[in-house]
Design a protein around this motif. Structure first.
Motif, PDB file in Angstrom:
ATOM      1  N   ILE A  11       1.662  -6.958   5.183  1.00 17.98           N
ATOM      2  CA  ILE A  11       1.918  -5.327   4.632  1.00 17.98           C
ATOM      3  C   ILE A  11       2.898  -5.621   3.582  1.00 17.98           C
ATOM      4  CG2 ILE A  11       1.303  -4.056   6.775  1.00 17.98           C
ATOM      5  CD1 ILE A  11       4.204  -4.175   7.563  1.00 17.98           C
ATOM      6  N   LYS A  12       3.178  -4.596   2.864  1.00 21.49           N
ATOM      7  CA  LYS A  12       4.074  -4.832   1.658  1.00 21.49           C
ATOM      8  C   LYS A  12       4.485  -3.212   1.455  1.00 21.49           C
ATOM      9  CE  LYS A  12       3.357  -5.023  -3.411  1.00 21.49           C
ATOM     10  NZ  LYS A  12       2.532  -5.516  -4.454  1.00 21.49           N
ATOM     11  N   LYS A  13       5.669  -3.197   1.198  1.00 19.91           N
ATOM     12  CA  LYS A  13       6.547  -1.921   1.315  1.00 19.91           C
ATOM     13  C   LYS A  13       6.285  -1.395  -0.049  1.00 19.91           C
ATOM     14  CE  LYS A  13      10.640   0.417   2.145  1.00 19.91           C
ATOM     15  NZ  LYS A  13      12.130   0.420   2.685  1.00 19.91           N
ATOM     16  N   LEU A  14       6.026  -0.054  -0.277  1.00 18.08           N
ATOM     17  CA  LEU A  14       5.515   0.489  -1.606  1.00 18.08           C
ATOM     18  C   LEU A  14       6.954   1.063  -1.839  1.00 18.08           C
ATOM     19  CD1 LEU A  14       2.449   2.374  -0.821  1.00 18.08           C
ATOM     20  CD2 LEU A  14       2.727   0.193  -1.772  1.00 18.08           C
TER      21      LEU A  14
ATOM     22  N   PHE B  14      -3.361   2.087   4.227  1.00 17.10           N
ATOM     23  CA  PHE B  14      -1.972   2.711   4.036  1.00 17.10           C
ATOM     24  C   PHE B  14      -1.249   3.007   5.194  1.00 17.10           C
ATOM     25  CE2 PHE B  14      -3.728   4.493   0.072  1.00 17.10           C
ATOM     26  CZ  PHE B  14      -3.020   3.684  -1.047  1.00 17.10           C
ATOM     27  N   ILE B  15       0.051   2.607   5.210  1.00 18.18           N
ATOM     28  CA  ILE B  15       1.025   2.995   6.440  1.00 18.18           C
ATOM     29  C   ILE B  15       2.005   3.833   5.935  1.00 18.18           C
ATOM     30  CG2 ILE B  15       2.178   1.862   8.158  1.00 18.18           C
ATOM     31  CD1 ILE B  15       0.745  -0.823   7.256  1.00 18.18           C
ATOM     32  N   PHE B  16       2.384   4.954   6.947  1.00 18.71           N
ATOM     33  CA  PHE B  16       3.257   5.772   6.635  1.00 18.71           C
ATOM     34  C   PHE B  16       4.145   6.023   7.682  1.00 18.71           C
ATOM     35  CE2 PHE B  16       4.834  10.278   6.009  1.00 18.71           C
ATOM     36  CZ  PHE B  16       5.826  10.012   4.944  1.00 18.71           C
ATOM     37  N   PHE B  24       3.707   1.600   3.057  1.00 17.48           N
ATOM     38  CA  PHE B  24       3.331   0.440   3.228  1.00 17.48           C
ATOM     39  C   PHE B  24       1.793   0.566   2.738  1.00 17.48           C
ATOM     40  CE2 PHE B  24       6.690   0.874   6.017  1.00 17.48           C
ATOM     41  CZ  PHE B  24       7.623  -0.083   5.887  1.00 17.48           C
TER      42      PHE B  24
ATOM     43  N   ILE C 339       2.070  12.198  -0.107  1.00 15.72           N
ATOM     44  CA  ILE C 339       2.619  10.955   0.096  1.00 15.72           C
ATOM     45  C   ILE C 339       1.148  10.243  -0.178  1.00 15.72           C
ATOM     46  CG2 ILE C 339       1.892  10.701   2.334  1.00 15.72           C
ATOM     47  CD1 ILE C 339       4.930   8.851   0.729  1.00 15.72           C
ATOM     48  N   GLN C 343       0.789   6.853  -2.593  1.00 13.06           N
ATOM     49  CA  GLN C 343       0.158   5.534  -2.193  1.00 13.06           C
ATOM     50  C   GLN C 343      -0.916   5.006  -3.102  1.00 13.06           C
ATOM     51  OE1 GLN C 343      -0.762   6.812   1.967  1.00 13.06           O
ATOM     52  NE2 GLN C 343       1.042   5.729   2.751  1.00 13.06           N
TER      53      GLN C 343
END
Lengths: 451, 80, 351
Positions: A11-14, B14-16, B24, C339, C343
């Motif tokens: 995983i990569k932080k945006l 996607f992770i929020f 992420f 959001i 993304q």
């Protein structure tokens, strides 16, 4: 049932950043072969890490640089800068192409002789020539480029006892508007030391003043500086002619042309920003042609280019030892090659490519070498795909200075392989052994291990 | 090892984290492991599933699991 | 191209960062729509996922992330080829100083693909950059504050000895600080060196009235338009938050001289300090439109529209006079998005 292809989870932080110097996206491609030879096979055959040189690229670089000057100016001569890469096989490629040798020490001088270069085609530069070395150079009719008055006086003394009249030039330094100014080498132009030296040489009658030399810096990004330098040498040559009634045979503009490596701290990549050899050739030759020499009096133009002719012909192949996460969450990858063999990583941001396919997620990481030393950092920040232990990488543009400035420190120096124009590989330097490095050591009797 | 319960995940990785506002993106494998952890599946079962379905050695999986947990910790996605 | 076809143009624009230190992109887009109508298709090109323009679909139809200038021209050309396949671009207008070198380099290839631009040459770009501005001024008789290139902390001390305080410390590409003490000077030096690379520049501080000039050179020695603006309110970053168009033949003369000696091609902005004696000191020349470019439209000169026409090969006639007393007041506005949108642009690079 056939199993599915596995991929390491990631995983990569945006980041919600604003524009900065570095950016986050990158278009990395795997580099699986060099001149048609597989990276994997090279490592299997010669070990890891291993330096690889492309003969094809070296010759191509030489020919295009020679063409850049010779199509603009009638009398051009290149002299291979030995210190840039003095593996004999490399020197011979340049000599085959027509290069003289440019050396800066007694041992480099002997190397050039050993490579069969006639003495009168060896240029002897540098501030540290011993009396013995000067003697040999005079006996061989080599071109001695005088760095300081001590050397000049020594040659005057020597000339009394030798048969040959020493053929000399002086190295001139000047303000070309670039930083840093290399005023530590040679005689200064602005304070008139250069002219004093020239007068002294000519009036002595004991030395043949054949040329003028300058070398204004390294990795020069300004073509204008070469225009100023060429103009300065032309001015001195013209004054020698008119005031001392002495004709200068050649002007040696030294080296300093940059390769397309990216300097640390630079904003744009070197490949886009550095001037081409043609750009340098244009300003140097047009300065010489327009200065006012009669056509038949045009001096020979000598170039001592090193880096620009070989940097992009050299590769370092290596292997991933391990990955780890640092305290700040940043990824770190440890390679099997360190700064002791990749000296140029101190001033370049070397491009590093994976040598096999990879999944498309990139992560910013730090690349360490294998030395147990804090300074062993190859890249402080680079976006690369995730590499696994045992994966291979290719470091680009390492042909200049690494195979001379490398040191035997903690690890031994690796093999060097040359790929010839027919895509055949040749071992041109074997990897060092413990025996080789210990050979010069002498053990006092009282310290010998008891049997 | 428990994922925070309110973490929002989507199919395309996607992770929020609504508690912190962090976003992420992850690869397919990350999405799968995350979903399994969110559903409360124990570590051993997740690993067993992966070994059955995917072409990966036990050693590699163990290494990657450890790194995965480090990543989640770093991302602040684990229950304390 | 026939003028009636302008209404269906597809134009790509960078600099969508309409934040407190705004890029010119959104103002350029507004000018283009004022010139060619709302039917033109605007494609945004952004470097980061939070450039506000990305989220304003009423102004920007779609935005694509493009590689950083540090990635080089090959990566940029590859990305633009892809975008061109999707959108069929007619014109591209880069608006960041730091990206111009690369865009100029690939302009011939873009033209071959059918994408027009109207950019200065690398030579013109270098003439006016911070490292050469003083030399440029001396050569052509422009007033330019004295400067020094700073490589080491020692150089900062030398510059301070010569200029005294206050003096101005400038980054190679962006940012400038007026410093009043040695501590501030050193801090700015180290910070700018780390952010933008060396050398950092120290410039003599000129006291006076600050005036900005937006110009549009035709590449043949004259201007299509010159509009001057006086800043009325300045943020702590030195950016104008309100300004008014002003007229003085001296300003026009200065800009016309600049166009004459450089053959400047494209938009540019001159930052001028008029000192007590009335001398116009050039503090900086930016090689692209300023963020306040829409004010030129309000004053009667649509510089971005003129640039597009010239990019497409039309001879543009000079605008001539403009209206003094047009005022701009910048305001901020909280645009709402989800959001998921963030993304989307972050991961897929298109939104």
């Amino acid at each position: 049932m056939e199993k599915l292809t596995y991929e390491k989870p990631y995983i990569k932080k945006l980041h919600a950043g604003v524009m900065n110097k570095f950016g986050t996206r990158t278009g990395i491609q795997p580099v699986k072969q060099i001149d048609g030879v597989s990276v994997k096979k090279l490592i299997e055959g010669y070990g890891s890490p291993v330096f690889v040189l492309s003969e094809k690229q070296i010759r191509k670089n030489y020919r295009s640089a020679y063409r850049a000057f010779s199509t603009r100016y009638p009398k051009v001569q290149f002299a291979w800068s030995y210190k840039t890469n003095y593996l004999n096989a490399v020197c011979q490629i340049f000599h085959q192409e027509g290069s003289w040798a440019e050396v800066v020490s007694g041992s480099e001088y002997q190397k050039a002789l050993g490579n069969g270069v006639p003495g009168n085609k060896i240029i002897f530069n540098g501030p540290g020539k011993s009396k013995e070395e000067l003697k040999i150079a005079v006996d061989n009719n080599s071109l001695i480029h005088i760095d300081h008055f001590e050397e000049l006086n020594q040659l005057l003394t020597l000339s009394k006892e030798l048969v040959n009249k020493p053929r000399v030039a002086i190295r001139v330094n000047m303000d070309t508007g670039v930083y840093p100014s290399w005023d530590r080498f040679g005689f200064n132009y602005e304070n008139n030391e250069a002219w004093t030296a020239l007068e002294k040489i000519v009036t002595s009658g004991k030395l043949q003043l054949v040329g003028l030399h300058c070398h204004i810096g390294t990795y020069m990004l300004s073509t204008a500086a070469y225009g100023i330098a060429a103009n300065t040498l032309c001015d001195l040559a013209m004054r020698c002619n008119t005031l001392l009634n002495h004709k200068i045979e050649y002007l040696d503009m030294g080296g300093g042309f940059p390769s397309t490596n990216t300097l640390k701290g630079a904003y744009l990549p070197g490949a886009d920003t550095v001037p081409t050899v043609d750009d340098f050739a244009e300003i140097i030759t047009s300065t010489l042609l327009n200065f006012g020499f009669a056509q038949e009096d045009l001096p020979l133009l000598i170039l001592e280019s090193g880096r620009v002719l070989i940097d992009d012909a050299g590769y370092l192949l290596g292997t991933v030892i391990a990955n780890k996460r640092l305290n700040n969450g940043k990824r770190a990858t440890i390679m099997d090659f360190g700064v002791n063999i990749l000296f140029t990583s101190f001033w370049y941001e070397h491009q590093i490519s994976p040598a096999q396919d990879f999944n498309p997620h990139n992560e910013n990481m730090i690349i360490y070498g294998p030395l147990c030393m804090n300074i062993d950092v190859i890249r402080e920040s680079i976006n690369l795909p995730l590499l696994n232990t045992g994966d291979h990488v290719v470091v680009h543009k390492v042909g200049a200075y690494n195979m001379t400035q490398w040191m035997q420190f903690i690890t031994l120096r690796p093999a060097v392989v040359l790929i010839d124009e027919q895509q055949r590989t040749h071992l041109i330097r074997t990897n060092e052994t413990l025996h080789y490095t210990e050979e010069p050591e002498v053990m006092p009797a009282h310290l010998r291990p008891s049997k | 090892m428990k994922i925070k319960s309110d973490i929002a995940t989507s199919e395309n990785g996607f992770i929020f984290n609504p508690a912190t506002g962090d976003s992420f993106s992850g690869n397919a494998m990350a999405a799968q492991w995350l979903l399994a952890m969110k559903n409360g599946k124990p570590e051993e079962d997740i690993k067993k599933d992966i070994l059955e379905k995917y072409n990966v050695s036990v050693e590699q999986l163990e290494r990657d699991w450890d790194d995965w947990i480090v990543q989640l910790k770093e991302a602040n996605l684990l229950e304390n | 191209m026939m003028p009636e076809n302008y209404s269906t143009l597809c134009i790509a624009v960078t600099g969508l960062n309409a934040n407190d230190n705004p890029g010119p992109g959104m103002a350029v887009i507004r000018s283009l729509k004022a010139g060619f109508g709302d039917r033109i298709k605007i494609i945004g090109l952004s470097y980061e996922s939070l450039e506000p323009g990305i989220y304003m679909h009423e102004h920007v139809k779609k935005t694509y992330l493009i590689p950083y200038p540090t990635e080089g021209t090959k990566a940029l050309l590859d990305r633009l080829s892809y975008i061109h396949q999707q959108e069929n671009l007619d014109v591209i207008i880069p608006n960041f100083d730091s990206e111009l070198f690369n865009f100029i380099k690939i302009a011939p290839q873009l033209q071959q693909m059918g994408i027009s631009s109207f950019l200065p040459s690398h030579h013109q770009l270098t003439l006016r950059d911070k490292l050469h501005l003083k030399e440029f001024g001396s050569k052509y008789g422009f007033y330019v504050p004295a400067d020094h290139q700073l490589f080491t902390a020692d150089d900062v001390k030398k510059a301070a000895d010569e200029f005294n305080f206050p003096m101005v410390i400038k980054g190679k590409f962006y940012e400038a600080y007026v410093v009043y003490t040695m501590d501030q000077a050193l801090k700015s030096f180290h910070q700018l060196n780390a952010s933008w690379g060396g050398p950092v520049i120290a410039q003599q501080y000129i006291k006076g009235t600050e005036i900005n000039i937006a110009g549009m050179g035709n590449g043949k020695g004259s201007n299509i338009s010159v509009v001057a603006m006086r800043k009325l309110y300045i943020t702590d970053k030195g950016k104008a938050w309100a300004g008014v168009t002003i007229k003085d033949p001296e300003f026009i003369k200065l800009a016309d001289n600049f166009a004459l000696v450089t053959n400047w091609k494209g938009g540019y902005e001159m930052e001028i300090m008029k000192n007590e004696e009335g001398n116009l000191y050039i503090l900086e020349i930016n090689p692209r439109f300023p963020a306040w470019i829409y004010l030129t439209v309000a004053a009667g000169h649509n510089q971005p529209a003129a640039l597009v026409k010239m990019a497409l090969g039309e001879e543009a006639t000079p605008y001539g006079d403009y209206e003094a007393g047009k005022l701009f007041i910048r305001y901020s506005w909280d645009h709402i998005a989800d959001i998921k949108d963030f993304q989307q642009i972050s991961v897929f690079g298109e939104f």
